[in-house]
Design an enzyme around this catalytic site. Sequence first.
Site, short mmCIF file in Angstrom:
data_model
loop_
_atom_site.label_atom_id
_atom_site.label_comp_id
_atom_site.label_asym_id
_atom_site.label_seq_id
_atom_site.Cartn_x
_atom_site.Cartn_y
_atom_site.Cartn_z
N CYS A 99 0.85 -1.12 -0.15
CA CYS A 99 -0.08 0.25 -0.12
C CYS A 99 0.87 1.28 -0.05
O CYS A 99 1.78 1.33 0.59
CB CYS A 99 -0.95 -0.04 1.30
SG CYS A 99 -1.94 1.47 1.41
N CYS B 9 0.28 3.06 3.72
CA CYS B 9 0.68 2.71 4.72
C CYS B 9 1.71 1.53 4.87
O CYS B 9 2.16 0.79 5.94
CB CYS B 9 -0.67 2.22 5.90
SG CYS B 9 -1.30 0.52 5.09
N CYS C 250 -7.53 -0.93 1.26
CA CYS C 250 -6.54 -1.46 2.19
C CYS C 250 -7.15 -1.48 3.92
O CYS C 250 -7.88 -0.69 4.40
CB CYS C 250 -5.31 -0.31 2.53
SG CYS C 250 -4.19 -0.81 3.70
N CYS D 138 -5.26 1.30 6.29
CA CYS D 138 -5.52 2.67 6.31
C CYS D 138 -6.76 3.21 5.51
O CYS D 138 -6.93 4.59 5.05
CB CYS D 138 -4.20 3.29 5.68
SG CYS D 138 -3.93 2.93 4.10
N CYS E 161 -8.49 -5.68 -9.85
CA CYS E 161 -8.05 -4.58 -10.94
C CYS E 161 -7.40 -3.35 -10.07
O CYS E 161 -8.31 -2.68 -9.54
CB CYS E 161 -9.27 -4.45 -11.68
SG CYS E 161 -8.70 -3.63 -13.25
#
Length: 180
Positions: free
Chosen positions: A88, A91, A144, A147, A167
């Site tokens: 990510c 984070c 995510c 976060c 995707c």
Amino acid sequence: MSRFLVRLSTVVSKGATGKSVLPQKRIFAGIRLISSSTGLQSLTRYDQSTDWQRKLSPEQYVVTREKGTEVPFSGIYLNHNEVGMYHCVCCDSPLFSSEAKYDAGAGWPSFCEAHGTWEKDESHANIVRRPDNSLGSTGTEVICKHCDAHLGHVFEDGPDPTGQRFCINSVALNFKPREK
């Protein structure tokens, strides 16, 4: 359970600011404390006071924090074939392994499963699925778990054995090569 809630409210109140000392509306949702005060923060999520506009590029901010989508076929990781892990951008949580990446021809990096998935059980993966009706039809948004960054969408038209196509926007990811 009541002792836990008392202890939880004690821990939270120690981090309270002047504004949060005033009476406020609190709702317990599992272990996550949701408060109308800006002084209280989630105990299980990324720091909500993070200045995402300062931390991220404008394109990363629009995609991850405002649920935008990058231009198809423009992402840096679309044709990326190095072995490693995609994290990510907000984070740094590991999200997708390069071993799950494939070319779906859709214009965005595609993965058949999230890192941490075991036999369709995503409880140890760092992603969460949410219903998304923003495009006029029902879809599934991928965010995510740590976060709440918008990553992309998942579709049920992927290859075997999972049948899934995650995707994902390249700007929502950072790649870390596998150490040799």
